[in-house]
Write a protein that holds these residues in place. Structure first.
Motif, PDB file in Angstrom:
ATOM      1  N   GLU A   8       0.843  -1.187   0.000  1.00  0.00           N
ATOM      2  CA  GLU A   8       0.000   0.000   0.000  1.00  0.00           C
ATOM      3  C   GLU A   8       0.888   1.250   0.000  1.00  0.00           C
ATOM      4  N   GLY A   9       0.280   2.395  -0.259  1.00  0.00           N
ATOM      5  CA  GLY A   9       1.023   3.645  -0.142  1.00  0.00           C
ATOM      6  C   GLY A   9       1.758   4.085  -1.381  1.00  0.00           C
ATOM      7  N   GLY A  10       1.394   3.551  -2.546  1.00  0.00           N
ATOM      8  CA  GLY A  10       1.969   4.043  -3.789  1.00  0.00           C
ATOM      9  C   GLY A  10       1.285   5.331  -4.216  1.00  0.00           C
ATOM     10  N   PHE A  11       1.628   5.824  -5.405  1.00  0.00           N
ATOM     11  CA  PHE A  11       1.001   7.037  -5.913  1.00  0.00           C
ATOM     12  C   PHE A  11      -0.505   6.823  -6.080  1.00  0.00           C
ATOM     13  N   ALA A  12      -1.288   7.796  -5.625  1.00  0.00           N
ATOM     14  CA  ALA A  12      -2.736   7.716  -5.813  1.00  0.00           C
ATOM     15  C   ALA A  12      -3.097   7.930  -7.284  1.00  0.00           C
ATOM     16  N   ALA A  13      -2.384   8.845  -7.932  1.00  0.00           N
ATOM     17  CA  ALA A  13      -2.567   9.110  -9.364  1.00  0.00           C
ATOM     18  C   ALA A  13      -1.207   8.931 -10.024  1.00  0.00           C
ATOM     19  N   PRO A  14      -0.821   7.688 -10.355  1.00  0.00           N
ATOM     20  CA  PRO A  14       0.557   7.378 -10.742  1.00  0.00           C
ATOM     21  C   PRO A  14       1.152   8.281 -11.827  1.00  0.00           C
ATOM     22  N   VAL A  15       0.433   8.513 -12.915  1.00  0.00           N
ATOM     23  CA  VAL A  15       0.994   9.316 -14.004  1.00  0.00           C
ATOM     24  C   VAL A  15       1.173  10.764 -13.563  1.00  0.00           C
ATOM     25  N   PHE A  16       0.146  11.350 -12.993  1.00  0.00           N
ATOM     26  CA  PHE A  16       0.196  12.750 -12.575  1.00  0.00           C
ATOM     27  C   PHE A  16       1.228  12.962 -11.468  1.00  0.00           C
ATOM     28  N   ASP A  17       1.210  12.091 -10.463  1.00  0.00           N
ATOM     29  CA  ASP A  17       2.136  12.250  -9.345  1.00  0.00           C
ATOM     30  C   ASP A  17       3.583  12.080  -9.790  1.00  0.00           C
ATOM     31  N   ALA A  18       3.835  11.094 -10.649  1.00  0.00           N
ATOM     32  CA  ALA A  18       5.195  10.886 -11.141  1.00  0.00           C
ATOM     33  C   ALA A  18       5.667  12.088 -11.956  1.00  0.00           C
ATOM     34  N   GLN A  19       4.758  12.704 -12.714  1.00  0.00           N
ATOM     35  CA  GLN A  19       5.121  13.889 -13.493  1.00  0.00           C
ATOM     36  C   GLN A  19       5.523  15.044 -12.573  1.00  0.00           C
ATOM     37  N   LEU A  20       4.800  15.222 -11.472  1.00  0.00           N
ATOM     38  CA  LEU A  20       5.125  16.284 -10.523  1.00  0.00           C
ATOM     39  C   LEU A  20       6.512  16.086  -9.924  1.00  0.00           C
ATOM     40  N   VAL A  21       6.794  14.862  -9.502  1.00  0.00           N
ATOM     41  CA  VAL A  21       8.089  14.578  -8.882  1.00  0.00           C
ATOM     42  C   VAL A  21       9.203  14.681  -9.921  1.00  0.00           C
ATOM     43  N   PHE A  22       8.962  14.172 -11.123  1.00  0.00           N
ATOM     44  CA  PHE A  22       9.979  14.230 -12.175  1.00  0.00           C
ATOM     45  C   PHE A  22      10.312  15.682 -12.524  1.00  0.00           C
ATOM     46  N   ARG A  23       9.289  16.533 -12.600  1.00  0.00           N
ATOM     47  CA  ARG A  23       9.532  17.944 -12.893  1.00  0.00           C
ATOM     48  C   ARG A  23      10.379  18.582 -11.790  1.00  0.00           C
ATOM     49  N   ALA A  24      10.097  18.231 -10.535  1.00  0.00           N
ATOM     50  CA  ALA A  24      10.876  18.780  -9.423  1.00  0.00           C
ATOM     51  C   ALA A  24      12.341  18.353  -9.521  1.00  0.00           C
ATOM     52  N   VAL A  25      12.579  17.089  -9.879  1.00  0.00           N
ATOM     53  CA  VAL A  25      13.954  16.604 -10.028  1.00  0.00           C
ATOM     54  C   VAL A  25      14.646  17.313 -11.190  1.00  0.00           C
ATOM     55  N   MET A  26      13.969  17.441 -12.314  1.00  0.00           N
ATOM     56  CA  MET A  26      14.577  18.096 -13.473  1.00  0.00           C
ATOM     57  C   MET A  26      14.872  19.573 -13.184  1.00  0.00           C
ATOM     58  N   ASP A  27      13.938  20.254 -12.520  1.00  0.00           N
ATOM     59  CA  ASP A  27      14.180  21.654 -12.162  1.00  0.00           C
ATOM     60  C   ASP A  27      15.339  21.758 -11.176  1.00  0.00           C
ATOM     61  N   GLY A  28      15.429  20.793 -10.251  1.00  0.00           N
ATOM     62  CA  GLY A  28      16.524  20.785  -9.290  1.00  0.00           C
ATOM     63  C   GLY A  28      17.869  20.555  -9.952  1.00  0.00           C
ATOM     64  N   MET A  29      17.916  19.685 -10.947  1.00  0.00           N
ATOM     65  CA  MET A  29      19.161  19.445 -11.675  1.00  0.00           C
ATOM     66  C   MET A  29      19.566  20.673 -12.497  1.00  0.00           C
ATOM     67  N   ALA A  30      18.572  21.378 -13.028  1.00  0.00           N
ATOM     68  CA  ALA A  30      18.864  22.560 -13.840  1.00  0.00           C
ATOM     69  C   ALA A  30      19.320  23.734 -12.979  1.00  0.00           C
ATOM     70  N   ARG A  31      18.886  23.770 -11.714  1.00  0.00           N
ATOM     71  CA  ARG A  31      19.241  24.859 -10.801  1.00  0.00           C
ATOM     72  C   ARG A  31      19.789  24.244  -9.511  1.00  0.00           C
ATOM     73  N   PRO A  32      21.039  23.793  -9.536  1.00  0.00           N
ATOM     74  CA  PRO A  32      21.598  23.047  -8.403  1.00  0.00           C
ATOM     75  C   PRO A  32      21.461  23.790  -7.079  1.00  0.00           C
ATOM     76  N   GLY A  33      21.079  23.034  -6.058  1.00  0.00           N
ATOM     77  CA  GLY A  33      20.995  23.566  -4.714  1.00  0.00           C
ATOM     78  C   GLY A  33      19.672  24.200  -4.361  1.00  0.00           C
ATOM     79  N   THR A  34      18.864  24.570  -5.368  1.00  0.00           N
ATOM     80  CA  THR A  34      17.575  25.183  -5.064  1.00  0.00           C
ATOM     81  C   THR A  34      16.601  24.132  -4.563  1.00  0.00           C
ATOM     82  N   VAL A  35      15.790  24.498  -3.589  1.00  0.00           N
ATOM     83  CA  VAL A  35      14.818  23.562  -3.024  1.00  0.00           C
ATOM     84  C   VAL A  35      13.531  23.626  -3.838  1.00  0.00           C
ATOM     85  N   GLN A  36      13.159  22.490  -4.390  1.00  0.00           N
ATOM     86  CA  GLN A  36      11.917  22.367  -5.156  1.00  0.00           C
ATOM     87  C   GLN A  36      10.850  21.799  -4.237  1.00  0.00           C
ATOM     88  N   SER A  37       9.850  22.601  -3.964  1.00  0.00           N
ATOM     89  CA  SER A  37       8.800  22.183  -3.033  1.00  0.00           C
ATOM     90  C   SER A  37       7.864  21.189  -3.719  1.00  0.00           C
TER      91      SER A  37
END
Length: 202
Positions: A8-37
């Motif tokens: 139990e406890g996986g993504f409730a909306a797998p595609v949408f939730d994974a997209q949100l997290v992936f965008r945060a990781v990509m933005d974090g890689m593009a701007r090192p050190g910045t905190v992506q909420s």
């Protein structure tokens, strides 16, 4: 914990939730050190934290061997949960891992033990996902390099031992070397291998 509870406890909306997290990781890689909420969006078994688990669900699949640190390796519920939701095979050695999930960064082995990639295929290296207590309350680090206008500051804690010196060696192996994704209560921050890091005193 039963097998049913462990998955139990996986993504409730797998595609949408994974997209949100992936965008945060990509933005974090593009701007090192910045905190992506970003919210954790997943509820893995302890001691795996919500956001570290969410990053693993987003990035790992059956083609990406995943290395777990000793605390996570000994937890059958964590292994069951990751296996069910990602399909990622567990890497037996850090050098075989595409991703490494680390719940206790302060006791982590040296970064050089993980896959470094090759000159021809530098992307065949390990990306480490570190589970931290905070991204903003540790000793201050100064960051320079691509994606940083002049200088940025980060204060993650706890970090691996002798981290700044290890990172200097890691950057010296460029284009080889590991990349790091930091997760904490505040969100996600990233340290790509191109980033230069020094302490306030140096």
């Amino acid at each position: 914990m039963s097998d049913a509870q462990a998955i139990e406890g996986g993504f409730a909306a797998p595609v949408f939730d994974a997209q949100l997290v992936f965008r945060a990781v990509m933005d974090g890689m593009a701007r090192p050190g910045t905190v992506q909420s970003v919210a954790g969006l997943a509820s893995p078994p302890a001691p795996l934290a919500a956001l570290a688990g969410a990053v693993a669900l987003t990035l790992c699949d059956h083609d990406t061997p995943l290395w777990l640190d000793p605390e996570l390796t000994l937890n059958s519920a964590v292994k069951t949960w990751l296996g069910f939701h990602t399909g990622a095979p567990i890497a037996t050695t850090p050098a075989d891992a595409h991703f490494a999930l680390v719940s206790r960064p302060s006791t982590l082995m040296a970064l050089e033990n993980f896959a470094q990639g090759t000159q021809e295929y530098p992307d065949r290296s390990t990306t480490l996902i570190l589970q931290l207590e905070s991204l903003v309350s540790g000793p201050e680090l100064l960051l320079e390099g691509p994606g940083i206008e002049r200088m940025a500051m980060a204060a993650p804690t706890p970090m691996p031992r002798h981290f700044v010196e290890q990172w200097k060696q890691n950057k010296g192996r460029f284009p080889r070397g590991v990349d790091i994704i930091l997760t904490g209560p505040e969100g996600i921050a990233c340290l790509p291998r191109t980033t230069r890091i020094k302490t306030m005193e140096s």
